[in-house]
Scaffold this motif. Structure first.
Motif, PDB file in Angstrom:
ATOM      1  N   TYR A 107      -1.005  10.693  -6.082  1.00  0.00           N
ATOM      2  CA  TYR A 107      -1.360   9.787  -7.177  1.00  0.00           C
ATOM      3  C   TYR A 107      -1.108  10.532  -8.497  1.00  0.00           C
ATOM      4  CZ  TYR A 107      -3.692   6.774  -3.732  1.00  0.00           C
ATOM      5  OH  TYR A 107      -3.962   5.944  -2.669  1.00  0.00           O
ATOM      6  N   ARG A 108       0.129  10.370  -9.051  1.00  0.00           N
ATOM      7  CA  ARG A 108       0.492  11.047 -10.300  1.00  0.00           C
ATOM      8  C   ARG A 108       1.211  10.069 -11.240  1.00  0.00           C
ATOM      9  NH1 ARG A 108       0.057  16.680 -10.434  1.00  0.00           N
ATOM     10  NH2 ARG A 108      -0.466  17.624  -8.395  1.00  0.00           N
ATOM     11  N   GLU A 109       1.151  10.417 -12.512  1.00  0.00           N
ATOM     12  CA  GLU A 109       1.811   9.583 -13.516  1.00  0.00           C
ATOM     13  C   GLU A 109       3.318   9.671 -13.342  1.00  0.00           C
ATOM     14  OE1 GLU A 109       0.426   7.594 -15.555  1.00  0.00           O
ATOM     15  OE2 GLU A 109      -1.690   8.196 -15.419  1.00  0.00           O
ATOM     16  N   PRO A 110       4.041   8.570 -13.608  1.00  0.00           N
ATOM     17  CA  PRO A 110       5.501   8.579 -13.465  1.00  0.00           C
ATOM     18  C   PRO A 110       6.166   9.403 -14.569  1.00  0.00           C
ATOM     19  CG  PRO A 110       4.761   6.487 -14.343  1.00  0.00           C
ATOM     20  CD  PRO A 110       3.532   7.248 -14.002  1.00  0.00           C
ATOM     21  N   PRO A 111       7.466   9.721 -14.423  1.00  0.00           N
ATOM     22  CA  PRO A 111       8.148  10.551 -15.426  1.00  0.00           C
ATOM     23  C   PRO A 111       8.281   9.874 -16.784  1.00  0.00           C
ATOM     24  CG  PRO A 111       9.635   9.974 -13.606  1.00  0.00           C
ATOM     25  CD  PRO A 111       8.284   9.449 -13.270  1.00  0.00           C
ATOM     26  N   PHE A 144       0.822  -1.213   0.000  1.00  0.00           N
ATOM     27  CA  PHE A 144       0.000   0.000   0.000  1.00  0.00           C
ATOM     28  C   PHE A 144       0.857   1.266   0.000  1.00  0.00           C
ATOM     29  CE2 PHE A 144      -1.955   3.350   2.657  1.00  0.00           C
ATOM     30  CZ  PHE A 144      -3.016   3.686   1.828  1.00  0.00           C
ATOM     31  N   VAL A 145       1.927   1.274   0.780  1.00  0.00           N
ATOM     32  CA  VAL A 145       2.777   2.476   0.861  1.00  0.00           C
ATOM     33  C   VAL A 145       3.383   2.781  -0.500  1.00  0.00           C
ATOM     34  CG1 VAL A 145       4.834   3.470   1.939  1.00  0.00           C
ATOM     35  CG2 VAL A 145       3.252   2.091   3.305  1.00  0.00           C
ATOM     36  N   ASN A 146       3.900   1.751  -1.170  1.00  0.00           N
ATOM     37  CA  ASN A 146       4.482   1.962  -2.495  1.00  0.00           C
ATOM     38  C   ASN A 146       3.428   2.459  -3.495  1.00  0.00           C
ATOM     39  OD1 ASN A 146       6.666   1.711  -4.467  1.00  0.00           O
ATOM     40  ND2 ASN A 146       5.459   0.000  -5.286  1.00  0.00           N
ATOM     41  N   HIS A 147       2.194   1.996  -3.314  1.00  0.00           N
ATOM     42  CA  HIS A 147       1.108   2.387  -4.214  1.00  0.00           C
ATOM     43  C   HIS A 147       0.768   3.878  -4.070  1.00  0.00           C
ATOM     44  CE1 HIS A 147      -2.591   1.974  -6.515  1.00  0.00           C
ATOM     45  NE2 HIS A 147      -3.252   2.590  -5.527  1.00  0.00           N
ATOM     46  N   THR A 148       0.908   4.437  -2.859  1.00  0.00           N
ATOM     47  CA  THR A 148       0.530   5.837  -2.626  1.00  0.00           C
ATOM     48  C   THR A 148       1.658   6.811  -2.939  1.00  0.00           C
ATOM     49  OG1 THR A 148       1.206   5.645  -0.303  1.00  0.00           O
ATOM     50  CG2 THR A 148      -1.111   5.203  -0.824  1.00  0.00           C
ATOM     51  N   LEU A 149       2.860   6.301  -3.273  1.00  0.00           N
ATOM     52  CA  LEU A 149       4.000   7.181  -3.558  1.00  0.00           C
ATOM     53  C   LEU A 149       4.234   7.261  -5.064  1.00  0.00           C
ATOM     54  CD1 LEU A 149       6.513   6.032  -0.781  1.00  0.00           C
ATOM     55  CD2 LEU A 149       4.981   8.005  -0.735  1.00  0.00           C
ATOM     56  N   SER A 150       4.400   8.480  -5.550  1.00  0.00           N
ATOM     57  CA  SER A 150       4.677   8.695  -6.976  1.00  0.00           C
ATOM     58  C   SER A 150       6.177   8.923  -7.180  1.00  0.00           C
ATOM     59  CB  SER A 150       3.891   9.903  -7.500  1.00  0.00           C
ATOM     60  OG  SER A 150       2.495   9.686  -7.360  1.00  0.00           O
ATOM     61  N   TYR A 151       6.627   8.762  -8.431  1.00  0.00           N
ATOM     62  CA  TYR A 151       8.037   8.937  -8.787  1.00  0.00           C
ATOM     63  C   TYR A 151       8.258  10.339  -9.348  1.00  0.00           C
ATOM     64  CZ  TYR A 151       8.864   3.896  -8.328  1.00  0.00           C
ATOM     65  OH  TYR A 151       8.987   2.621  -7.853  1.00  0.00           O
ATOM     66  N   ALA A 206      24.051   9.129  -2.017  1.00  0.00           N
ATOM     67  CA  ALA A 206      24.947   8.879  -3.155  1.00  0.00           C
ATOM     68  C   ALA A 206      24.514   9.720  -4.356  1.00  0.00           C
ATOM     69  CB  ALA A 206      24.929   7.394  -3.505  1.00  0.00           C
ATOM     70  N   GLN A 207      25.479  10.002  -5.249  1.00  0.00           N
ATOM     71  CA  GLN A 207      25.193  10.859  -6.393  1.00  0.00           C
ATOM     72  C   GLN A 207      24.336  10.173  -7.446  1.00  0.00           C
ATOM     73  OE1 GLN A 207      26.041  14.050  -6.565  1.00  0.00           O
ATOM     74  NE2 GLN A 207      26.885  13.845  -4.481  1.00  0.00           N
ATOM     75  N   ASP A 208      24.120   8.855  -7.265  1.00  0.00           N
ATOM     76  CA  ASP A 208      23.344   8.139  -8.272  1.00  0.00           C
ATOM     77  C   ASP A 208      21.850   8.112  -7.973  1.00  0.00           C
ATOM     78  OD1 ASP A 208      24.014   4.744  -7.063  1.00  0.00           O
ATOM     79  OD2 ASP A 208      23.581   6.618  -6.000  1.00  0.00           O
ATOM     80  N   VAL A 209      21.295   9.080  -7.198  1.00  0.00           N
ATOM     81  CA  VAL A 209      19.857   9.171  -6.965  1.00  0.00           C
ATOM     82  C   VAL A 209      19.213   9.714  -8.226  1.00  0.00           C
ATOM     83  CG1 VAL A 209      18.027  10.269  -5.621  1.00  0.00           C
ATOM     84  CG2 VAL A 209      20.132   9.522  -4.500  1.00  0.00           C
ATOM     85  N   LEU A 210      18.450   8.883  -8.892  1.00  0.00           N
ATOM     86  CA  LEU A 210      17.791   9.307 -10.136  1.00  0.00           C
ATOM     87  C   LEU A 210      16.342   9.698  -9.899  1.00  0.00           C
ATOM     88  CD1 LEU A 210      19.143   6.526 -12.545  1.00  0.00           C
ATOM     89  CD2 LEU A 210      20.020   8.844 -12.220  1.00  0.00           C
ATOM     90  N   PHE A 211      15.664   8.976  -8.995  1.00  0.00           N
ATOM     91  CA  PHE A 211      14.255   9.242  -8.737  1.00  0.00           C
ATOM     92  C   PHE A 211      14.039   9.406  -7.228  1.00  0.00           C
ATOM     93  CE2 PHE A 211      14.382   6.647 -12.591  1.00  0.00           C
ATOM     94  CZ  PHE A 211      13.658   7.440 -13.469  1.00  0.00           C
ATOM     95  N   CYS A 212      13.223  10.355  -6.868  1.00  0.00           N
ATOM     96  CA  CYS A 212      12.762  10.481  -5.467  1.00  0.00           C
ATOM     97  C   CYS A 212      11.254  10.284  -5.454  1.00  0.00           C
ATOM     98  CB  CYS A 212      13.165  11.831  -4.869  1.00  0.00           C
ATOM     99  SG  CYS A 212      12.389  13.264  -5.660  1.00  0.00           S
ATOM    100  N   ARG A 213      10.735   9.967  -4.291  1.00  0.00           N
ATOM    101  CA  ARG A 213       9.306   9.660  -4.181  1.00  0.00           C
ATOM    102  C   ARG A 213       8.586  10.780  -3.416  1.00  0.00           C
ATOM    103  NH1 ARG A 213       8.854   4.034  -4.923  1.00  0.00           N
ATOM    104  NH2 ARG A 213       6.631   4.468  -5.237  1.00  0.00           N
TER     105      ARG A 213
END
Length: 961
Positions: free
Chosen positions: A837-841, A801-808, A826-833
């Motif tokens: 409820y929004r469409e992903p990038p 459920f938690v992953n479902h409520t978080l957008s990218y 780390a410098q390799d963070v590409l996506f934050c949450r």
């Protein structure tokens, strides 16, 4: 009229009433007291004029009027001067402005007291022995006045007839008997009616039907409360010519008198064995040590009147209804505590293996953060945001809406109306307020001047047709006269509401700026506790602002009502209540409404945040939602208001006022010996030092605001009824102690209901249904969890459920200059949450609202509609099942009418038999007298030629009497 002079009659002190409740003759009871400050004239007459003090001895006289004459006070054959203007030998006296004002007040007092004597009242005055000081006028109402006024006021009094009260049989009677035995230790030890199954038949008092009433002693037939009420009515309608003032209320407003009040029934504590109703109330009701006992409602009503009795009956019922609500609230809270370990969403948030890297909470200075750091907040939110909350909200909506509590109150109110003889009570015609009379007088004078000027112009043209405006039309204040007051009311109320919103916005700005400032701190502990620090300090600021604005709004509401110039006290009270409630409602609940429905709704999204000021983003809800913060806000404001405003202010402010008034009196009065002053203070002296009674509006208001806290947002704080219950247990005894020991005895006011407060309670109850529906649907995660579990979950559980409520969000899309400056990640963070409820990038419609958002929104709105309709249906069902009038009371009212008719017919039949016996005896006497005196009764027989007519006249005369 009996006079006694200071110094001429020894033992004046000894003649004082030993109990402080009677005149100096120790026979006539003091029914009412008028208090005033006097100041003897300091001016001296010009040379050659006699001192007016010798010609006006009334200030050095104690007047005792027996109400049998209209004479003037005399001293040694010298008539007391009744009129100041135009007196021979006095025109040349030079008066200072203060002396002139005091002389005008003295004349008004003399005229008013003279009019009271003409109305039949008996008065006793203290001699004015000092240059300035406090004096009392004691008033006694004899039987003739009491009986006359009781008939005019249609006061119901007990008759000789008593009838049996039929009780409900069957299982209800058995349960009632069991309940009475179980609660016997909780009953107050006050005198009860000898036979509780019998009730006196009451009927409006009538001197023509005085044979109907059970009059054993004329001095005790009318109790103290009824006597004082009758005297108060006379005081309110007795006029004075000066300024066309009507009644004691106008005279107090013009500072002619300082106070007017009935006496308490003696001391409430002491070593003497004399038991009075005040001492009984203190021992069994007005002490914290008897908090577990029921209230002696019937004794409260007898001592203070029906209006105050209904308030304490309502407060007692409200407190009783908080008991089941508190129990259910505790069960809901314990359910949250027990199930916290099995709550899947909070376990997922606390799991370190779920690396949810969240977007920064502020620009540049805030770093990315891990969702597991908000574990404590998520676990705490589950205590109040669980499935049991929905059940509790439905229960409280039914409890607070026009069903359980209000329906039960209507039934109790009807039961009390029956036992207190309030059924069929008609509203009495009220006298106009002094402010209304003053404004009306100004209007009349203005119209008279205008009319006179126009008439003079016409008279110059044609004297014979000079006509003035008709005086028969009764003038009154119209809407045009009140229009400035209405305009000021509208403008100022709007301004005050905007001021409240400005204060809320100011606290929002404080939260935003403080959160940003603390985020810049180099201390790791400070940065990690930013949200807790900001929330706690902001709530305390909110509480302080609410307490300050509450006091301001109370004064403003009173002033706004005064400039409206309502005609009667009832209209004034209703308008004051509406204004004060509106302002205090907005003030108390505006911060809570913001957290519940607006915080976190207008934040925006990463890359396109909404900014308040340049560089300051709108604040977001915690990862666990805003419900936990709403709980903190509600609990601190509610408990703070109860502890500080309802208890500390209520205890401390009256004591400070009493101390200030005592210091003021000691400073203004010179320290002179008063030879007539008794060593022991009399009851009127003791009562004068008490705080005057200002009405029940503050008492009702604090309970209504608390009722709102308990019902409106109870879904976020199930323990609210428990804290309200603990407060009310203290509040009942606090109010009781205040009424018995710290306030002057209020005037008894008959009332058959609690008035406009019932409508306010009903409105809050209906509003609570809507608000709790939106709190569950919008503020909590109840609907999103249900939607995920039954629509999106693979296995029908809340796993994921938690992953479902978080957008990218792609961190490369952050605006330049807003990225974290010194990121520990780390410098390799590409996506934050982020929570939304929004469409992903990688979607064609990146960052737009997703289908899940619209599905959840539809489910939220559907729940609101379903919840409201369900509660409304249950409310109507309960309302239909529970009649407003208890069945036994309805039957007793019908029986009482029948018994009353039978009683009247029986008494009239007995009276007719008595008249017939008188007629028969008179007829026999006339026959025997005619035979013995026939020889010398020629003229006498002419006079008695028609004995039948004489009998008829005798009968009719007896009937009239």
């Amino acid at each position: 009229i009996n006079n006694y002079l200071d110094g001429t009659q020894g033992g004046a002190t000894d003649k004082a009433s030993p109990s402080g409740m009677h005149f100096r003759d120790s026979r006539r009871k003091v029914d009412y007291v008028l208090a005033y400050h006097y100041r003897k004239r300091a001016a001296r007459p010009p040379h050659g004029l006699g001192s007016p003090e010798r010609t006006r001895p009334s200030t050095a006289l104690g007047l005792v009027s027996n109400g049998t004459g209209k004479g003037r006070v005399e001293d040694g054959g010298q008539p007391a001067l009744q009129e100041w203007p135009g007196l021979p030998g006095v025109e040349g006296i030079v008066l200072s402005p203060l002396d002139a004002l005091e002389e005008e007040r003295r004349l008004q007092r003399e005229e008013y007291e003279r009019n009271l004597v003409e109305a039949g009242l008996e008065i006793e005055k203290d001699p004015e022995n000092k240059s300035q000081g406090l004096s009392f006028v004691r008033i006694h109402a004899p039987w003739q006045v009491l009986s006359r006024e009781a008939e005019l006021l249609k006061i119901k009094m007990p008759t000789k007839k008593m009838y049996e009260i039929t009780e409900e049989g069957g299982i209800l009677k058995t349960l009632n008997e069991i309940w009475c035995k179980l609660t016997e230790p909780l009953q107050p030890q006050v005198p009860q009616q000898e036979n509780t199954k019998m009730k006196n038949l009451s009927y409006p008092f009538s001197r023509e039907k005085i044979y109907l009433y059970n009059i054993k002693d004329r001095d005790t037939f009318f109790d103290n409360a009824t006597r004082s009420r009758i005297v108060r009515e006379i005081l309110k309608r007795t006029p004075t010519k000066a300024r066309n003032s009507m009644g004691i209320t106008t005279l107090i407003a013009n500072n002619v008198y300082d106070a007017a009040y009935p006496l308490h029934d003696g001391e409430y504590e002491g070593q003497n064995d004399d038991t009075n109703e005040r001492k009984l109330l203190y021992r069994e009701w007005a002490r914290y040590g008897v908090f577990y006992k029921f209230q002696p409602i019937h004794l409260i009503r007898k001592y203070f009147g029906e209006k105050i009795g209904l308030y304490f009956a309502w407060l007692g019922l409200y407190t009783e209804f908080l008991i089941p609500s508190s129990v259910v609230g505790i069960i809901v809270f314990l359910y949250g505590c027990i199930t916290i370990e099995s709550d899947i969403p909070s376990k997922e948030m606390c799991d370190q293996r779920n690396a949810f890297t969240m977007c920064p909470l502020c620009d540049k200075f805030c770093d990315y953060w891990n969702l597991s750091s908000a574990c404590a907040t998520a676990r705490a939110s589950h205590l109040f945001d669980n499935p049991a909350t929905v059940f509790f909200s439905i229960f409280m909506a039914l409890w607070g809406e026009s069903t359980m509590f209000l329906e039960q109150w209507k039934r109790l109110q009807m039961r009390l109306s029956y036992f207190w003889d309030l059924t069929g009570l008609e509203e009495e015609e009220e006298h106009p307020r002094p402010e209304y009379e003053t404004k009306l007088l100004q209007k009349k004078l203005k119209n008279k001047n205008i009319t006179t000027e126009n008439a003079n112009e016409l008279c110059h043209a044609c004297y014979s047709v000079c006509v003035f405006c008709p005086q028969g039309e009764k003038e009154k204040l119209t809407c045009s006269d009140r229009m400035p007051g209405y305009a000021a009311n509208f403008g100022l109320i709007l301004f005050m509401i905007m001021l409240t919103f400005s204060a809320v916005f100011g606290v929002i700005v404080y939260r935003i700026t403080t959160a940003a400032a603390l985020s810049f701190s180099t201390n790791e502990t400070t940065r990690s506790n930013v949200r807790v620090t900001v929330t706690a300090t902001a709530v305390i600021i909110n509480l302080v602002v609410i307490l300050i604005l509450d006091e301001i709004y109370g004064a403003v509401a009173k002033w706004l009502t005064e400039i409206e110039i309502p005609k009667t006290e009832k209209t004034f009270e209703e308008r004051l209540i509406l204004k004060a409630f509106l302002l205090k409602f907005v003030n108390s609940y505006a911060p809570i409404f913001y957290v519940a429905f607006f915080k976190g709704r207008f934040v925006g999204r990463p890359g396109r945040y909404v900014y308040v000021f340049e560089g300051y983003r709108m604040e977001e809800c915690a990862p666990g939602g805003c419900l936990m913060e709403l709980c903190i806000q509600l609990s601190i404001i509610m408990l703070g208001k109860q502890l500080i405003q309802n208890n500390l202010f209520e205890i401390g402010i009256p004591k400070l006022k009493k101390l200030f008034r005592k210091l003021k009196d000691e400073r203004t009065e010179p320290k002179e010996m008063d030879t007539n002053q008794s060593k022991d203070p009399q009851q009127w002296d003791l009562d004068y030092t008490l705080e005057p009674f200002t009405g029940l509006t503050p008492e009702y208001m604090e309970m209504i605001i608390q009722f709102g806290f308990v019902t409106l947002f109870v879904a976020s704080f199930p323990l609210a009824p428990l804290f309200a219950l603990l407060n009310n247990i203290i509040e009942v005894r606090l109010d009781a102690k205040k009424f018995v020991t710290e306030l002057r005895r209020p005037d008894t006011v008959r009332a058959k209901d609690i008035g406009i407060w019932y409508d306010i309670l009903s409105g809050i109850g209906k509003l609570s249904v809507i608000i709790n529906a939106f709190v569950i649907a919008v503020t909590s995660d109840f609907i999103p969890r249900l939607m995920y579990q039954y629509a999106y979950s693979q296995n029908g559980t809340l796993h994921g459920f938690v992953n479902h409520t978080l957008s990218y969000f792609n961190v490369s899309h952050l605006k330049p200059g807003t990225q974290p400056a010194n990121s520990l990640f780390a410098q390799d963070v590409l996506f934050c949450r982020f929570k939304d409820y929004r469409e992903p990038p990688w979607s064609p419609n990146q960052y737009e609202f997703s289908k899940q958002y619209w599905a959840v929104l539809s489910a939220r709105l559907a729940f609101v509609i379903l919840f409201q309709n369900l509660v409304m249906f249950l409310s109507v069902l309960v309302d239909w099942m529970i009649p407003d009038i208890p069945k036994d009371i309805s039957q007793q009212i019908k029986k009482e009418k029948t018994v009353l008719v039978d009683f009247f017919l029986k008494e009239e039949h007995e009276k007719l038999k008595l008249i017939e016996s008188f007629m028969a005896r008179d007829k026999r006497k006339r026959r025997s007298g005619t035979k013995s005196r026939r020889s010398r009764a020629a003229s006498f027989s002419q006079l008695n030629r028609s004995p039948k007519g004489s009998f008829t006249s005798f009968s009719s005369q007896h009937t009239v009497v």
